[in-house]
Design a protein around this motif. Structure first.
Motif, mmCIF file in Angstrom:
data_model
loop_
_atom_site.group_PDB
_atom_site.id
_atom_site.type_symbol
_atom_site.label_atom_id
_atom_site.label_comp_id
_atom_site.label_asym_id
_atom_site.label_seq_id
_atom_site.Cartn_x
_atom_site.Cartn_y
_atom_site.Cartn_z
ATOM 1 N N UNK A 68 0.482 -1.275 -0.206
ATOM 2 C CA UNK A 68 -0.169 0.152 0.229
ATOM 3 C C UNK A 68 0.830 1.491 -0.118
ATOM 4 N N UNK A 69 2.003 1.401 0.823
ATOM 5 C CA UNK A 69 2.711 2.631 0.640
ATOM 6 C C UNK A 69 3.804 2.632 -0.337
ATOM 7 N N UNK A 73 2.923 6.344 -2.970
ATOM 8 C CA UNK A 73 3.893 6.900 -3.222
ATOM 9 C C UNK A 73 4.129 7.058 -5.095
ATOM 10 N N UNK A 74 3.332 5.862 -5.924
ATOM 11 C CA UNK A 74 3.149 6.309 -6.906
ATOM 12 C C UNK A 74 1.340 7.109 -7.571
ATOM 13 N N UNK A 75 1.027 6.876 -6.203
ATOM 14 C CA UNK A 75 -0.516 8.028 -6.911
ATOM 15 C C UNK A 75 -1.122 7.735 -6.077
ATOM 16 N N UNK A 76 -1.500 6.250 -5.690
ATOM 17 C CA UNK A 76 -2.543 5.674 -5.219
ATOM 18 C C UNK A 76 -3.274 5.017 -6.600
ATOM 19 N N UNK A 77 -4.512 4.999 -6.364
ATOM 20 C CA UNK A 77 -5.331 4.547 -7.808
ATOM 21 C C UNK A 77 -6.274 5.624 -8.593
ATOM 22 N N UNK A 78 -5.860 6.064 -9.109
ATOM 23 C CA UNK A 78 -6.546 7.018 -10.166
ATOM 24 C C UNK A 78 -6.175 8.383 -9.355
ATOM 25 N N UNK A 79 -5.434 8.305 -8.330
ATOM 26 C CA UNK A 79 -5.107 9.396 -8.027
ATOM 27 C C UNK A 79 -5.774 9.688 -6.075
ATOM 28 N N UNK A 80 -6.010 8.707 -6.111
ATOM 29 C CA UNK A 80 -7.286 8.357 -4.783
ATOM 30 C C UNK A 80 -6.476 7.226 -3.899
ATOM 31 N N UNK A 81 -6.042 7.760 -2.837
ATOM 32 C CA UNK A 81 -4.995 7.449 -1.598
ATOM 33 C C UNK A 81 -6.141 5.907 -1.099
ATOM 34 N N UNK A 82 -4.966 5.305 -0.595
ATOM 35 C CA UNK A 82 -5.180 3.782 -0.431
ATOM 36 C C UNK A 82 -4.807 3.736 0.753
ATOM 37 N N UNK A 83 -6.178 3.035 1.698
ATOM 38 C CA UNK A 83 -6.261 3.236 3.481
ATOM 39 C C UNK A 83 -5.689 1.866 4.015
ATOM 40 N N UNK A 84 -5.388 1.340 4.524
ATOM 41 C CA UNK A 84 -5.205 -0.254 4.711
ATOM 42 C C UNK A 84 -6.665 -0.061 6.790
ATOM 43 N N UNK A 320 2.304 -9.584 0.331
ATOM 44 C CA UNK A 320 2.252 -8.415 -0.477
ATOM 45 C C UNK A 320 1.970 -8.753 -2.489
ATOM 46 N N UNK A 321 2.258 -10.287 -2.383
ATOM 47 C CA UNK A 321 1.433 -10.318 -3.503
ATOM 48 C C UNK A 321 0.044 -9.947 -3.920
ATOM 49 N N UNK A 322 -0.142 -10.121 -2.306
ATOM 50 C CA UNK A 322 -2.422 -10.451 -2.626
ATOM 51 C C UNK A 322 -2.364 -8.911 -2.640
ATOM 52 N N UNK A 323 -1.682 -8.169 -2.108
ATOM 53 C CA UNK A 323 -2.180 -6.956 -2.257
ATOM 54 C C UNK A 323 -2.189 -6.167 -2.765
#
Length: 382
Positions: A68-69, A73-84, A320-323
């Motif tokens: 997730x981190x 750092x690459x911009x999340x998903x379509x500009x939205x941050x990811x929260x775990x 890591x792979x599953x995420x």
């Protein structure tokens, strides 16, 4: 009092002023909304994060955090941050059900986990009812194979890889009389693994002389005596890292010659830390190729060590792979497509060591690797 003519002029002016105020407020609201951070994409993690055998869950959680981190750092998903959002199932069915309810209430898109087959069987009905995918890094029970549901996994079912351990013990180690030791706290996994090993080992010409089950609170000294009662030339322990290490110590106190192996469940660094000299020479099945020189794996290994200060082992890698599988599916999902459909439609996901392909029922294939503990380290056998 104002003349009527003055009132007629004043009313439009007040009306215009009101319109200007409304327009200004609307403009301010627009800019506030435009400048507000976008709503995060929420995903969950479920695993055993507390207790004496929490190494599996902690490794899994850390692997998810790292993925997730790195994506944020690459911009999340379509500009939205990811929260775990991580929840501790404590390896307890009642606790796990409540933990899943909390995750679903937080409107997560999916959940990574759980880390054991027993917990996967417990909570899967909640995910099926909610229509939300559950992607396990490590649950391999055959009971979840070829079922059309919301369950996905990035490792193969036990039936696909246990034969490799059976073949090694029979053909390479020359063992003929084996005892299987099953931890009942994760019976969905241990029984599945034991059944597949027995089938493969006996097909080769070997004999399983006894199957010894044990549960929480049982004396491992007593278990060790039961294991050795039939005088086997080999023992395979299907349990967590902590109890495997302690049971090997008890067996070695009674028999220094019997050959011992484990299933993949025990293959964390905790096994070596607790087992000490007693686990030297132990044959350990792994979901991770510790000798891999793949650039993506080496990059993952460096990043994990720098972030958490310890080895990822198989829980860190598979989580890591599953995420990353989950994040890729979320990023490429088309309008109107469910996340389950997006996961199944993706031809191949990039894993740190090898590509991940799901079949039509959400099962994946992943090789298993055999290692031996030598000088306090896991060393590949071949």
């Amino acid at each position: 009092m104002f003349p009527l003519t003055s009132m007629a002029v004043l009313a439009p002016r007040r009306w215009c002023a009101s319109l200007r105020i409304v327009a200004m407020l609307a403009t301010c609201l627009f800019w506030v909304l435009a400048c507000a951070p976008p709503e995060p994409v929420r995903i969950g993690f479920l695993g055993g994060l507390s207790g004496r055998v929490a190494d599996l869950g902690i490794g899994g959680r850390n692997g998810a955090i790292l993925a997730v981190e790195m994506r944020n750092q690459q911009g999340g998903i379509n500009g939205r941050p990811i929260e775990l959002i991580a929840e501790d199932d404590q390896q307890d069915a009642a606790v796990a059900v409540l933990a899943v309810a909390r995750l679903l209430a937080r409107k997560v898109e999916l959940v990574i986990g759980p880390m054991t087959s027993a917990m996967a069987l417990t909570v899967l009905p909640q995910f099926n009812a909610a229509g939300i995918p559950l992607i396990s890094p490590t649950a391999t029970t055959n009971a979840l194979t070829a079922v059309d549901d919301q369950f996905f996994r990035v490792v193969a079912p036990t039936a696909a890889h246990v034969f490799k351990s059976a073949e090694h013990h029979f053909c390479r180690s020359g063992l003929r009389r084996m005892v299987l030791v099953c931890d009942l706290r994760n019976k969905a996994y241990s029984q599945s693994w034991a059944d597949d090993f027995r089938t493969a080992f006996e097909r080769l010409g070997g004999q399983v002389t006894a199957a010894v089950d044990f549960d929480a609170g049982e004396s491992l000294a007593v278990v060790a005596s039961r294991v050795l009662a039939s005088k086997p030339d080999g023992v395979v322990i299907i349990s967590n890292s902590v109890d495997t290490a302690l049971l090997v110590q008890q067996i070695r106190m009674r028999d220094t010659a019997v050959r011992i192996g484990t299933s993949e469940w025990a293959a964390t660094e905790r096994l070596i830390e607790l087992g000490g000299r007693a686990v030297e020479g132990l044959v350990v099945a792994q979901y991770i190729d510790r000798a891999s020189t793949a650039p993506t794996y080496l990059a993952f290994l460096r990043a994990y060590r720098e972030r958490f200060g310890h080895e990822p082992g198989f829980p860190g890698l598979t989580s890591f792979d599953a995420t990353n599988v989950a994040l890729d599916a979320l990023a490429t999902r088309s309008r109107g497509q469910s996340l389950k459909e997006a996961l199944l439609a993706h031809a191949a996901f990039a894993g740190a060591q090898s590509p991940i392909h799901f079949d039509a029922k959400g099962d994946a294939q992943r090789d298993t690797f055999l290692s031996v503990i030598h000088n306090g380290q896991f060393k590949p056998l071949y």
